[in-house]
Design a protein around this motif. Sequence first.
Motif, PDB file in Angstrom:
ATOM      1  N   UNK A 279       0.778  -1.229   0.000  1.00  0.00           N
ATOM      2  CA  UNK A 279       0.000   0.000   0.000  1.00  0.00           C
ATOM      3  C   UNK A 279       0.808   1.277   0.000  1.00  0.00           C
ATOM      4  N   UNK A 280       2.118   1.144   0.140  1.00  0.00           N
ATOM      5  CA  UNK A 280       2.933   2.356   0.117  1.00  0.00           C
ATOM      6  C   UNK A 280       2.969   2.973  -1.262  1.00  0.00           C
ATOM      7  N   UNK A 281       3.497   4.178  -1.346  1.00  0.00           N
ATOM      8  CA  UNK A 281       3.587   4.862  -2.619  1.00  0.00           C
ATOM      9  C   UNK A 281       3.887   6.326  -2.426  1.00  0.00           C
TER      10      UNK A 281
ATOM     11  N   UNK B  94       6.311  15.338   6.342  1.00  0.00           N
ATOM     12  CA  UNK B  94       7.019  14.711   7.455  1.00  0.00           C
ATOM     13  C   UNK B  94       6.543  13.297   7.749  1.00  0.00           C
ATOM     14  N   UNK B  95       5.499  12.843   7.070  1.00  0.00           N
ATOM     15  CA  UNK B  95       5.083  11.439   7.191  1.00  0.00           C
ATOM     16  C   UNK B  95       5.894  10.536   6.274  1.00  0.00           C
ATOM     17  N   UNK B  96       6.714  11.141   5.428  1.00  0.00           N
ATOM     18  CA  UNK B  96       7.557  10.366   4.531  1.00  0.00           C
ATOM     19  C   UNK B  96       8.503   9.481   5.324  1.00  0.00           C
ATOM     20  N   UNK B  97       8.463   8.183   5.056  1.00  0.00           N
ATOM     21  CA  UNK B  97       9.279   7.224   5.807  1.00  0.00           C
ATOM     22  C   UNK B  97       9.063   5.830   5.223  1.00  0.00           C
ATOM     23  N   UNK B  98       9.865   4.904   5.709  1.00  0.00           N
ATOM     24  CA  UNK B  98       9.578   3.496   5.485  1.00  0.00           C
ATOM     25  C   UNK B  98       8.683   3.045   6.630  1.00  0.00           C
ATOM     26  N   UNK B  99       7.574   2.435   6.304  1.00  0.00           N
ATOM     27  CA  UNK B  99       6.625   1.981   7.313  1.00  0.00           C
ATOM     28  C   UNK B  99       6.747   0.468   7.490  1.00  0.00           C
TER      29      UNK B  99
ATOM     30  N   UNK C 191       9.117  -6.358   6.070  1.00  0.00           N
ATOM     31  CA  UNK C 191      10.221  -5.761   5.310  1.00  0.00           C
ATOM     32  C   UNK C 191      10.023  -4.271   5.077  1.00  0.00           C
ATOM     33  N   UNK C 192       8.825  -3.788   5.288  1.00  0.00           N
ATOM     34  CA  UNK C 192       8.562  -2.365   5.138  1.00  0.00           C
ATOM     35  C   UNK C 192       7.938  -2.003   3.805  1.00  0.00           C
ATOM     36  N   UNK C 193       7.229  -0.897   3.818  1.00  0.00           N
ATOM     37  CA  UNK C 193       6.660  -0.330   2.592  1.00  0.00           C
ATOM     38  C   UNK C 193       6.900   1.172   2.646  1.00  0.00           C
ATOM     39  N   UNK C 194       7.363   1.718   1.546  1.00  0.00           N
ATOM     40  CA  UNK C 194       7.793   3.122   1.540  1.00  0.00           C
ATOM     41  C   UNK C 194       6.628   4.059   1.259  1.00  0.00           C
ATOM     42  N   UNK C 195       6.551   5.105   2.049  1.00  0.00           N
ATOM     43  CA  UNK C 195       5.566   6.171   1.851  1.00  0.00           C
ATOM     44  C   UNK C 195       6.321   7.469   1.602  1.00  0.00           C
ATOM     45  N   UNK C 196       5.997   8.114   0.511  1.00  0.00           N
ATOM     46  CA  UNK C 196       6.598   9.405   0.172  1.00  0.00           C
ATOM     47  C   UNK C 196       5.487  10.414  -0.026  1.00  0.00           C
ATOM     48  N   UNK C 197       5.566  11.512   0.720  1.00  0.00           N
ATOM     49  CA  UNK C 197       4.573  12.574   0.608  1.00  0.00           C
ATOM     50  C   UNK C 197       5.262  13.792   0.015  1.00  0.00           C
ATOM     51  N   UNK C 198       4.830  14.167  -1.161  1.00  0.00           N
ATOM     52  CA  UNK C 198       5.438  15.297  -1.864  1.00  0.00           C
ATOM     53  C   UNK C 198       4.757  16.599  -1.468  1.00  0.00           C
ATOM     54  N   UNK C 199       5.565  17.624  -1.269  1.00  0.00           N
ATOM     55  CA  UNK C 199       4.999  18.929  -0.875  1.00  0.00           C
ATOM     56  C   UNK C 199       4.565  19.729  -2.099  1.00  0.00           C
TER      57      UNK C 199
END
Length: 124
Positions: A8-10, A92-97, A116-124
Amino acid sequence: QVRLEESGGGTVQAGGSLRLSCAASEYSGYTYCTHDMNWYRQIPGKEREFVSGIDSDGNTNYAESVKGRFTISQDSAPKNTVYLQMHSLKPEDTAMYYCKIVFLCGDSDMHNYWGQGTRVTVAS
């Protein structure tokens, strides 16, 4: 060996939403234990931090930074899938979850496993 599969990350724009999922499997050795499921996140160079958790009774808790924006839930029996609905995302929520499951098998008998984690990137 217990397996946790996150998805679900992205990448999303600030203010957007994402829904993370974590499915646990191959835990037949812990059938008679209760379990909590948690989400953590980590930014490179920083310690992994708690985001949210849900116990076997459905009680939830959240880090202050995500209260009111994130919601954790789990499926009905066997309660082996947990979700993290994230709204109003900020850069600031950008992280590996990471998903963590904690099996509680008796007094002081706890067993932790991480995904193993899923990456979340929040673009400003």
